[in-house]
Motif scaffolding. Structure first.
Motif: not given
Length: 328
Positions: A66-83, A148-152
């Motif tokens: 039901a929730t998005y399956d974050w891809d740790e290898g993606s360089t475009y979209i990452r789970l941000s650390p705001f929370f 969508g990638n906070h690291e970048v």
């Protein structure tokens, strides 16, 4: 745009003869015939299949969760650390002690100077990050495409090639000095070094800090770099609000006082006290400790202007405030 469509040709046919708009424009009879061929069955068929997508779309593998399956290898979209480490109830606001200056900037520094924008250079912190993740230089794309990638994005904050940090005179671009070492580093690299040392950060600026178009990453980026307070002569209205929304405290120098009149170099350590007692527009004591150990106190003006903004700040930003309200 430069031709008369009634008298000038719009092109030429295979034999080189001119072709005019009237030659290809359908007649009323042709239009009527085409309209009569449109039936409701066409719409039923197309809308019945609208969620099926193309064969390429159907080949994309997706999780059934039901929730998005974050891809740790993606360089475009990452789970941000705001929370990360957010608790249900906000913690008491902590005073800022021993903050170091990350950047000391002049007048009319825009959000385009602050936020990541444009192409990504290979030698920049963001470029080095992408190279380390196997992205070829030709595939870097732009900061905007990778927002969508906070690291970048945090690596591209304060990285504008035209920004001028007065802590490194004569140097143009996103550089600063790390103290007490005095080492010149990219702003991102210095920020990460300060984070590892547990040191909060401050930005010093002149008039109209954050002018220009509103950019959310002009507040998000500094927050991720560890900036806790911005002390400026004045703020652009929307950027001031965005800083509060990311849990960054905007303070204004007293009238007639600025970084130049104080003789600031960026070597100073900054204490901001009694933040638990903030009210909109109140006076906030800032203590500057210079490199020689001497201290100077300033009564700055808190630019949290409304009760709602104060609520956001006490929640460590509007994102946390919204999530906590959803949990109630």
């Amino acid at each position: 745009m430069k031709i008369n469509l009634q008298t000038d040709p719009i092109g030429h046919d295979r034999s080189g003869q001119p072709v005019f708009l009237k030659d290809i424009w359908p007649s009323p009879e042709e239009i009527s015939t085409a309209v009569q061929q449109v039936t409701s069955d066409m719409f039923h068929k197309e809308y019945a299949e609208v969620f099926d997508g193309t064969p390429e779309w159907q080949e994309i593998r997706v999780s059934e969760a039901a929730t998005y399956d974050w891809d740790e290898g993606s360089t475009y979209i990452r789970l941000s650390p705001f929370f990360d480490d957010m608790e249900k109830e906000p913690k008491p606001v902590q005073d800022i002690r021993g903050a170091r200056v990350l950047a000391m900037l002049g007048d009319s520094v825009t959000t385009d100077h602050i936020s990541p924008a444009g192409s990504i250079k290979a030698e920049s912190p963001a470029g080095r990050y992408l190279l380390s993740h196997g992205v070829e230089r030709n595939d870097f794309n732009s900061y905007g495409s990778r927002r969508g990638n906070h690291e970048v994005m945090m690596r591209g904050t304060f990285a504008n090639i035209r920004i001028r940090n007065e802590m490194v005179p004569g140097v143009e671009g996103g550089y600063t000095r790390h103290y007490p070492s005095g080492e010149q580093l990219a702003i991102y690299d210095a920020a990460m070094k300060y984070q590892a040392e547990g040191v909060p950060l401050a930005v010093i600026a002149g008039k109209e800090y954050g002018s220009g178009s509103s950019r959310d990453w002009a507040a998000k980026g500094p927050r991720l770099q560890g900036v806790r307070v911005v002390i400026a002569e004045s703020f652009e209205r929307i950027h001031r609000s965005n800083l509060i929304g990311m849990g960054i405290l905007p303070l204004e120098f007293p009238q007639g006082v600025n970084r130049k009149s104080l003789g600031l170099t960026g070597e100073e350590r900054i204490d901001v006290e009694n933040l638990g007692a903030l009210v909109p527009g109140c006076s906030v004591k800032v203590t500057l400790t210079r490199a020689d150990g001497s201290k100077e106190e300033l009564n700055t003006r808190c630019r949290i202007d409304t009760g709602n903004e104060l609520t956001y700040y006490r929640n460590d930003g509007i994102l946390h405030y919204v999530i906590r309200n959803m949990l109630d």
